[in-house]
Design an enzyme around this catalytic site. Structure first.
Site, mmCIF file in Angstrom:
data_model
loop_
_atom_site.group_PDB
_atom_site.id
_atom_site.type_symbol
_atom_site.label_atom_id
_atom_site.label_comp_id
_atom_site.label_asym_id
_atom_site.label_seq_id
_atom_site.Cartn_x
_atom_site.Cartn_y
_atom_site.Cartn_z
ATOM 1 N N THR A 45 -0.501 -11.687 -1.315
ATOM 2 C CA THR A 45 0.472 -12.609 -1.903
ATOM 3 C C THR A 45 1.609 -12.780 -0.909
ATOM 4 O O THR A 45 1.742 -11.999 0.029
ATOM 5 C CB THR A 45 1.067 -12.047 -3.218
ATOM 6 N N ILE A 109 2.006 -6.967 -1.810
ATOM 7 C CA ILE A 109 3.241 -7.611 -2.290
ATOM 8 C C ILE A 109 4.285 -7.490 -1.182
ATOM 9 O O ILE A 109 4.369 -6.465 -0.508
ATOM 10 C CB ILE A 109 3.738 -6.984 -3.614
ATOM 11 N N VAL A 140 2.301 -2.705 0.665
ATOM 12 C CA VAL A 140 3.594 -3.391 0.740
ATOM 13 C C VAL A 140 3.651 -4.152 2.055
ATOM 14 O O VAL A 140 3.385 -3.590 3.128
ATOM 15 C CB VAL A 140 4.766 -2.393 0.637
ATOM 16 N N LYS A 141 4.000 -5.437 1.971
ATOM 17 C CA LYS A 141 4.046 -6.285 3.168
ATOM 18 C C LYS A 141 5.431 -6.235 3.810
ATOM 19 O O LYS A 141 6.441 -6.461 3.149
ATOM 20 C CB LYS A 141 3.725 -7.742 2.805
ATOM 21 N N ILE A 142 5.425 -5.944 5.101
ATOM 22 C CA ILE A 142 6.668 -5.889 5.888
ATOM 23 C C ILE A 142 6.479 -6.802 7.100
ATOM 24 O O ILE A 142 5.478 -6.687 7.799
ATOM 25 C CB ILE A 142 6.960 -4.441 6.346
#
Length: 370
Positions: A45, A109, A140-142
């Protein structure tokens, strides 16, 4: 429409992830169908996807009303809506996650793009998202900004699985892999079970062609025009060669022996922007073992219908890819400037989507309050 192409892609070692998520996709069983019938083994996403999901249909109305009644502000509501969808998607993929030993069945996310240049705030939000969703198959998207690199290391060091996003250049990708390996080393020192930590590096594909082709057309020489459509695939193939190198070192081998999993390359932005190109080219030309290709549903359907799959199209292409880049430079393309522009625009685009998301939810909150 044939799912045989999708099965063949999976057998070639490409994990198919869907680049989309919405409440209605969860409620209608659409996501379950894609897992069952289309070999989908994960979901990504981003702020643009959520902005689109929340602006269509009534799937979120009831939850917005409940949160409005509790006096939640717009930021809290956005957090609640998005983490609810991601948590539910994680549950849908639980079986896939377990069957693949944690490699797939992943749902990503993203931290707020407003924090892309703030290391400490990115780490704090990443850890908060991890705790809020509370599912082992979350990523977790960074973003791979300069400030994002230390955030990647620090987040992994806490035992959190990370999807590094917005990577455009091979040099930045090398920095990302270094940040990843440092994070796994620190996680191990911190006593985490490193065999439970997984990571992907989202290397953006089609946007490179969009920017380079625009510049080649502006140059307008026959030599420049002959290079149209070559940059993105060459860039990704060079990235794969960098991946093979980074995970062949003694430093990595020691971690692998302790149970660590290499950070897989993920081909992102694989929907074709230029109608002159085949709509499956960023899938067909990037088939190789142990990668992820995250596709919008339109690309997924195109691949199922008419992909031109012919086995591994990456291994052994490094020299040819480098020649394409040498030719681009000779034609007058400043490739470093291309990467700078793409990273800046990527952050700005997600920032704008985030602002639209807040605006949409604020309007829904105001409506719910009557």
């Amino acid at each position: 429409m044939s799912a045989n192409n999708l099965a063949a892609l999976s057998e070639a070692g490409v994990s198919i992830w869907l680049d989309d998520l919405s409440r209605s996709r969860l409620q209608t069983g659409s996501l379950v169908s894609l897992i069952k019938d289309k070999n989908v083994v994960g979901v990504t996403t981003n702020p643009t996807i959520f902005a689109s999901a929340l602006s269509h249909g009534e799937a979120y109305d009831e939850q917005v009303r409940e949160l409005a009644a509790r006096g939640a502000d717009v930021d809290a509501v956005v957090r609640e809506l998005t983490t609810t969808d991601v948590r539910n998607a994680c549950d849908v993929f639980r079986e896939t996650y377990q069957a693949s030993g944690g490699k797939d069945g992943r749902v990503s996310i993203e931290v707020s793009p407003q924090l892309a240049h703030d290391t400490d705030a990115t780490v704090a939000e990443a850890l908060d998202l991890w705790k809020t969703v509370d599912r082992p198959n979350l990523m977790v998207k960074i973003p791979a900004t300069v400030e994002g690199l230390p955030a990647i290391t620090r987040t992994l060091a806490e035992g959190v699985s990370v999807n590094v996003t917005l990577i455009f250049s091979v040099q930045r990708y090398l920095d990302v892999m270094d940040a990843f390996i440092a994070g796994i080393e620190q996680a191990r020192a911190n006593g985490h079970d490193i065999s439970r930590i997984h990571s992907v590096a989202s290397f953006f594909v089609s946007r490179v062609d969009t920017e380079v082709d625009k510049r080649l057309k502006a140059i307008g020489t026959p030599e420049a025009e002959a290079l149209l459509g070559q940059a993105a695939i060459a860039n990704a193939r060079l990235a794969y060669a960098a991946y093979v190198g980074a995970f062949s070192t003694p430093r990595w081998q020691e971690l692998a022996a302790a149970g660590a999993h290499a950070q897989r390359p993920l081909w992102a932005s694989t929907g074709v922007k230029d109608p002159a190109y085949s709509d499956t080219r960023y899938v067909d030309e990037l088939v190789v073992d142990n990668v992820v290709n995250t596709m919008p549903e339109k690309t997924l359907d195109a691949v199922a219908d008419h992909a031109n799959l012919r086995g591994d199209t990456v291994t052994g292409t490094e020299e040819q890819a480098q020649e394409a880049f040498d030719a681009l430079e000779q034609a007058g393309i400043d490739i470093d400037d291309v990467y700078d522009v793409l990273e800046r625009e990527g952050v700005e685009k997600f920032d704008k989507s985030w602002a639209e998301l807040l605006e949409t939810v604020q309007a829904q909150l105001d409506k719910a309050k009557g």
